[in-house]
Design a protein around this motif. Structure first.
Motif, PDB file in Angstrom:
ATOM      1  N   THR A  52      21.390  31.751 -66.601  1.00 21.32           N
ATOM      2  CA  THR A  52      22.302  30.943 -65.769  1.00 21.32           C
ATOM      3  C   THR A  52      22.266  29.472 -66.177  1.00 21.32           C
ATOM      4  OG1 THR A  52      20.624  30.625 -64.075  1.00 21.32           O
ATOM      5  CG2 THR A  52      22.105  32.495 -63.782  1.00 21.32           C
ATOM      6  N   PHE A  53      23.417  28.811 -66.024  1.00 24.20           N
ATOM      7  CA  PHE A  53      23.571  27.385 -66.346  1.00 24.20           C
ATOM      8  C   PHE A  53      24.402  26.720 -65.242  1.00 24.20           C
ATOM      9  CE2 PHE A  53      22.361  26.971 -70.878  1.00 24.20           C
ATOM     10  CZ  PHE A  53      22.224  28.298 -71.227  1.00 24.20           C
ATOM     11  N   THR A  54      24.166  25.430 -65.052  1.00 23.34           N
ATOM     12  CA  THR A  54      25.061  24.658 -64.180  1.00 23.34           C
ATOM     13  C   THR A  54      25.785  23.581 -65.005  1.00 23.34           C
ATOM     14  OG1 THR A  54      23.206  23.266 -63.564  1.00 23.34           O
ATOM     15  CG2 THR A  54      23.753  25.033 -62.038  1.00 23.34           C
ATOM     16  N   ASP A  55      25.430  23.486 -66.294  1.00 23.83           N
ATOM     17  CA  ASP A  55      26.068  22.508 -67.180  1.00 23.83           C
ATOM     18  C   ASP A  55      26.933  23.264 -68.196  1.00 23.83           C
ATOM     19  OD1 ASP A  55      24.831  19.583 -68.900  1.00 23.83           O
ATOM     20  OD2 ASP A  55      26.578  20.791 -69.376  1.00 23.83           O
ATOM     21  N   THR A  56      28.249  23.115 -68.066  1.00 26.69           N
ATOM     22  CA  THR A  56      29.175  23.868 -68.921  1.00 26.69           C
ATOM     23  C   THR A  56      28.962  23.554 -70.399  1.00 26.69           C
ATOM     24  OG1 THR A  56      30.801  23.863 -67.148  1.00 26.69           O
ATOM     25  CG2 THR A  56      31.631  24.340 -69.336  1.00 26.69           C
ATOM     26  N   ALA A  57      28.864  22.256 -70.737  1.00 23.40           N
ATOM     27  CA  ALA A  57      28.750  21.862 -72.148  1.00 23.40           C
ATOM     28  C   ALA A  57      27.519  22.507 -72.797  1.00 23.40           C
ATOM     29  CB  ALA A  57      28.686  20.344 -72.258  1.00 23.40           C
TER      30      ALA A  57
END
Ligand code: 3HC
Length: 283
Positions: free
Chosen positions: A73-78
């Motif tokens: 999981t990520f919360t930073d798209t880039a």
């Protein structure tokens, strides 16, 4: 190109289903959500849906664990899209929102990365034109519930290149889905055919022809549909149905796509179907 690693932007109903099928078919997934709580919720839903499959003996416990291990999981798209082969966007159906997401993705992703959208109605060509890579931009339209439904509508934008179409078609097969290639016109094929049926079923209620359960019985028992059109409308979301009908109506300027006034009224009242607990049925 072989897709080994993909990012999915949005972990809602469609997004978590898309992560589920990619990860189950050996593709590493970067799941992007706005915050960690939403990301955890998406993974918890995937976990539950994998449990269903374990209970039905479609997969074993170790396959379930392997699948979950492939989801990061990520919360930073880039950061999430920086080194992936494919990005599938599954955020809400709003052109400005999708455009914003793709601007960030386009800038951060490698040149070779394919950009796909799971949009059910927004023009692929118009979205592609907001990026620097319209040749590598495509519609990859999944159906709810994604782990169960066998179709992927592969939507070719005006400039989508052959290699992108071939890669996405092969990837859909690898996910054990049947890809069907269609051109980019409002509603593609799926919603252009489905939504007028749902709208007509709503007109039957509006005009007092029958009660919702009777309309649905007719279509279930007479036409062998797994769900009647009004139950299906609740399942899809009445707001989503209205948005798609508006896209058809605006796109073709044909009154046959005019949304039924009852549908508009129900959406105005916040009766959106399963997700709000009330639509044509109480849930
Ligand atoms: N994940 C994994 N498995 C799931 C699941 C999920 N989210 N949801 C259901 N299942 C499995 C069940 O475990 C069950 O497995 P089994 O066949 O091995 O027993 C099977 O699917 C059937 O589920 P249920 O027994 O719980 O319930 P039903 O038999 O009533 O089926 C249904 C549910 C699959 C949703 C069926 O009613 C159906 O096919 N409905 C039509 C759905 C449809 O038309 N979807 C398309 C909507 S349009 C769309 O998405 C496009 C957008 O652009 C609007």
């Amino acid at each position: 190109m072989d897709i080994k690693k993909a990012a999915v932007i949005g972990g809602g109903t469609m997004g978590n289903g898309i992560c589920h099928v990619f990860a189950m078919n050996e593709i590493t997934i970067h799941l992007v959500e706005m915050n960690q709580e939403l990301a955890n919720k998406a993974v918890a839903t995937i976990d539950q849906n994998l449990d269903r499959m374990v209970t039905k003996e479609k997969i074993d416990e170790s396959k379930k664990e392997e699948t979950l291990d492939r989801i990061i999981t990520f919360t930073d798209t880039a950061e999430a899209v920086a080194k992936v082969d494919l990005v599938v966007e599954a955020v809400p159906e709003n052109f400005e929102l999708k455009k914003k997401v793709f601007a960030e993705v386009d800038q951060a992703a490698l040149d070779k990365t394919i950009l796909a959208t799971n949009t059910s109605s927004i023009s692929i060509t118009k979205l592609a034109a907001t990026t620097s890579r319209p040749g590598q931009f495509i519609g990859m339209h999944f159906f709810n519930p994604v782990p169960v439904m066998k179709l992927v509508e592969v939507v070719r934008g005006l400039d989508t290149n052959e290699e992108t179409v071939n890669t996405i078609t092969e990837t859909a097969r690898l996910l054990d889905k049947n890809p069907v290639e269609v051109a980019d016109y409002p509603g593609f094929v799926s919603n252009r055919v489905l939504m007028p049926m749902i709208n007509e079923a709503i007109y039957c209620i509006y005009e007092g022809v029958a009660e919702p359960q009777d309309v649905d019985q007719v279509m279930k028992l007479g036409m062998a549909h797994p769900m009647g059109p009004l139950r299906l409308a609740d399942f899809i979301g009445l707001d989503v149905c209205l948005d798609i009908l508006n896209v058809l109506h605006d796109g073709f300027k044909d009154p046959k796509y005019r949304p039924c006034p009852l549908l508009v009224k129900m959406v105005d009242a916040g009766k959106l179907g399963d997700k709000t607990g009330e639509g044509f049925y109480e849930h």
